[in-house]
Design a protein around this motif. Structure first.
Motif, PDB file in Angstrom:
ATOM      1  N   LYS A  23       1.019  -1.051  -0.249  1.00  0.00           N
ATOM      2  CA  LYS A  23      -0.167   0.276   0.063  1.00  0.00           C
ATOM      3  C   LYS A  23       0.605   1.270  -0.206  1.00  0.00           C
ATOM      4  CE  LYS A  23      -3.834  -1.745   1.483  1.00  0.00           C
ATOM      5  NZ  LYS A  23      -5.100  -2.243   0.407  1.00  0.00           N
ATOM      6  N   GLN A  24       0.462   2.491  -0.663  1.00  0.00           N
ATOM      7  CA  GLN A  24       1.042   3.577  -0.633  1.00  0.00           C
ATOM      8  C   GLN A  24       1.389   4.162   1.086  1.00  0.00           C
ATOM      9  OE1 GLN A  24      -1.246   6.547  -1.704  1.00  0.00           O
ATOM     10  NE2 GLN A  24      -0.609   6.611  -4.334  1.00  0.00           N
ATOM     11  N   GLU A  25       0.543   3.319   2.247  1.00  0.00           N
ATOM     12  CA  GLU A  25       0.962   3.826   2.923  1.00  0.00           C
ATOM     13  C   GLU A  25       2.132   3.248   3.780  1.00  0.00           C
ATOM     14  OE1 GLU A  25      -2.103   3.044   2.763  1.00  0.00           O
ATOM     15  OE2 GLU A  25      -3.179   4.732   2.872  1.00  0.00           O
ATOM     16  N   ALA A  26       2.742   1.968   3.269  1.00  0.00           N
ATOM     17  CA  ALA A  26       3.349   1.531   3.854  1.00  0.00           C
ATOM     18  C   ALA A  26       4.668   1.827   2.730  1.00  0.00           C
ATOM     19  CB  ALA A  26       2.838  -0.025   3.055  1.00  0.00           C
ATOM     20  N   LEU A  27       4.394   2.070   1.680  1.00  0.00           N
ATOM     21  CA  LEU A  27       6.043   2.638   0.633  1.00  0.00           C
ATOM     22  C   LEU A  27       6.635   4.071   1.655  1.00  0.00           C
ATOM     23  CD1 LEU A  27       8.235   2.609  -0.733  1.00  0.00           C
ATOM     24  CD2 LEU A  27       6.207   3.998  -2.465  1.00  0.00           C
ATOM     25  N   ALA A  28       5.396   4.744   2.276  1.00  0.00           N
ATOM     26  CA  ALA A  28       5.625   6.313   3.194  1.00  0.00           C
ATOM     27  C   ALA A  28       5.632   6.046   4.082  1.00  0.00           C
ATOM     28  CB  ALA A  28       4.424   6.457   2.943  1.00  0.00           C
ATOM     29  N   ALA A  29       5.922   4.890   4.519  1.00  0.00           N
ATOM     30  CA  ALA A  29       6.462   5.138   6.010  1.00  0.00           C
ATOM     31  C   ALA A  29       8.207   4.118   5.793  1.00  0.00           C
ATOM     32  CB  ALA A  29       5.699   3.545   7.088  1.00  0.00           C
ATOM     33  N   ALA A  30       8.403   3.759   5.006  1.00  0.00           N
ATOM     34  CA  ALA A  30       9.691   2.972   4.591  1.00  0.00           C
ATOM     35  C   ALA A  30      10.040   4.048   4.307  1.00  0.00           C
ATOM     36  CB  ALA A  30       9.522   2.226   3.468  1.00  0.00           C
ATOM     37  N   LEU A  31       9.816   4.816   3.222  1.00  0.00           N
ATOM     38  CA  LEU A  31      10.659   5.961   3.103  1.00  0.00           C
ATOM     39  C   LEU A  31      10.598   7.611   3.412  1.00  0.00           C
ATOM     40  CD1 LEU A  31       9.053   6.539  -0.577  1.00  0.00           C
ATOM     41  CD2 LEU A  31      12.111   5.812   0.361  1.00  0.00           C
ATOM     42  N   GLY A  32      10.067   7.165   5.272  1.00  0.00           N
ATOM     43  CA  GLY A  32       9.642   8.127   6.210  1.00  0.00           C
ATOM     44  C   GLY A  32       9.266   9.691   5.790  1.00  0.00           C
ATOM     45  N   ILE A  33       8.613   9.796   4.539  1.00  0.00           N
ATOM     46  CA  ILE A  33       7.607  10.302   3.934  1.00  0.00           C
ATOM     47  C   ILE A  33       6.334  10.525   4.129  1.00  0.00           C
ATOM     48  CG2 ILE A  33       9.030  10.691   2.563  1.00  0.00           C
ATOM     49  CD1 ILE A  33       7.715   9.745   0.146  1.00  0.00           C
ATOM     50  N   SER A  34       5.198  11.132   3.742  1.00  0.00           N
ATOM     51  CA  SER A  34       3.111  10.735   3.626  1.00  0.00           C
ATOM     52  C   SER A  34       3.023   9.868   3.022  1.00  0.00           C
ATOM     53  CB  SER A  34       3.139  12.469   4.110  1.00  0.00           C
ATOM     54  OG  SER A  34       2.936  13.014   2.731  1.00  0.00           O
ATOM     55  N   GLN A  35       1.558   9.380   3.653  1.00  0.00           N
ATOM     56  CA  GLN A  35       0.570   9.060   1.835  1.00  0.00           C
ATOM     57  C   GLN A  35       0.659   9.638   0.790  1.00  0.00           C
ATOM     58  OE1 GLN A  35      -2.799   9.653   1.636  1.00  0.00           O
ATOM     59  NE2 GLN A  35      -2.265   7.823  -0.892  1.00  0.00           N
ATOM     60  N   GLN A  36      -0.006  11.624   0.911  1.00  0.00           N
ATOM     61  CA  GLN A  36       0.217  12.492   0.170  1.00  0.00           C
ATOM     62  C   GLN A  36       1.463  12.297  -0.822  1.00  0.00           C
ATOM     63  OE1 GLN A  36      -0.348  12.300   3.283  1.00  0.00           O
ATOM     64  NE2 GLN A  36      -3.280  12.550   3.735  1.00  0.00           N
ATOM     65  N   ALA A  37       2.939  12.180   0.359  1.00  0.00           N
ATOM     66  CA  ALA A  37       4.263  11.964  -0.725  1.00  0.00           C
ATOM     67  C   ALA A  37       3.973  11.261  -1.903  1.00  0.00           C
ATOM     68  CB  ALA A  37       5.530  12.735   0.374  1.00  0.00           C
ATOM     69  N   VAL A  38       4.109  10.250  -1.176  1.00  0.00           N
ATOM     70  CA  VAL A  38       4.219   8.863  -2.482  1.00  0.00           C
ATOM     71  C   VAL A  38       3.235   9.405  -3.528  1.00  0.00           C
ATOM     72  CG1 VAL A  38       3.919   6.770  -2.462  1.00  0.00           C
ATOM     73  CG2 VAL A  38       4.331   7.675  -0.746  1.00  0.00           C
TER      74      VAL A  38
END
Length: 134
Positions: A23-38
Motif C-alpha cells: 500500500k502507499q502507506e507502507a511505502l510512505a512509512a519505509a521512506l519516512g514520508i507521508s502517503q500524500q508524498a508517495v
C-alpha cells in the motif's frame, strides 16, 4: 502507448508497488514520508535520482528495474509461466514423469555403488598379493 507513458517513472513505481502487494502507506512509512508524498511521486513523470534510489530500496528492486519496468514484459512473463485452468491449478508444463527420473537416478546410484564395490574388491586382492609376496 506513447513514449511519455512508457517513461512515466511515477506510474512504474505505482505498478511495482501494487505488484509487490504494498500500500502507499507502507511505502510512505519505509521512506519516512507521508502517503500524500508517495501519491505525488507516483503522479510525477520524472523523479530526482536520489529519491529514485530510496524508492527502489524501499520496494526491494533496483533503480534499473524501475526505469526499465514494462507492464507488457510482466504480462508476457506471467503468460509464459502460468496457465490457470478452471480448477485454479498452476500448470508448469512438466514434460517428463518425475517418478521415471527418480528411478533413473536410483539405477545410476546402484551402478555406481557396484563399480565402487568392485574397485574395493580389486584393491583388497592387490593388497593381499603384496602381503603374500613379502
Amino acid at each position: 502507448m506513447s513514449t511519455a507513458t512508457k517513461n512515466h517513472i511515477g506510474r512504474k513505481i505505482s505498478r511495482i508497488r501494487e505488484l509487490r502487494d504494498m500500500k502507499q502507506e507502507a511505502l510512505a512509512a519505509a521512506l519516512g514520508i507521508s502517503q500524500q508524498a508517495v501519491s505525488t511521486i507516483e503522479n510525477s513523470e520524472t523523479i530526482e535520482e536520489g529519491k529514485l534510489v530510496e524508492v527502489a530500496k524501499a520496494l526491494g528492486v533496483s533503480v534499473e528495474a524501475i526505469k526499465n519496468f514494462s507492464e507488457e514484459a510482466v504480462l508476457n512473463i506471467i503468460g509464459n509461466t502460468y496457465h490457470v485452468d478452471n480448477s485454479s491449478a498452476v500448470n508448469y508444463g512438466c514434460t517428463f514423469n518425475p517418478m521415471d527420473k527418480l528411478i533413473e537416478a536410483y539405477e545410476e546410484n546402484k551402478k555406481l555403488y557396484e563399480r565402487l564395490l568392485q574397485a574395493e574388491k580389486e584393491k583388497i586382492i592387490y593388497l593381499e598379493k603384496l602381503i603374500n609376496n613379502r
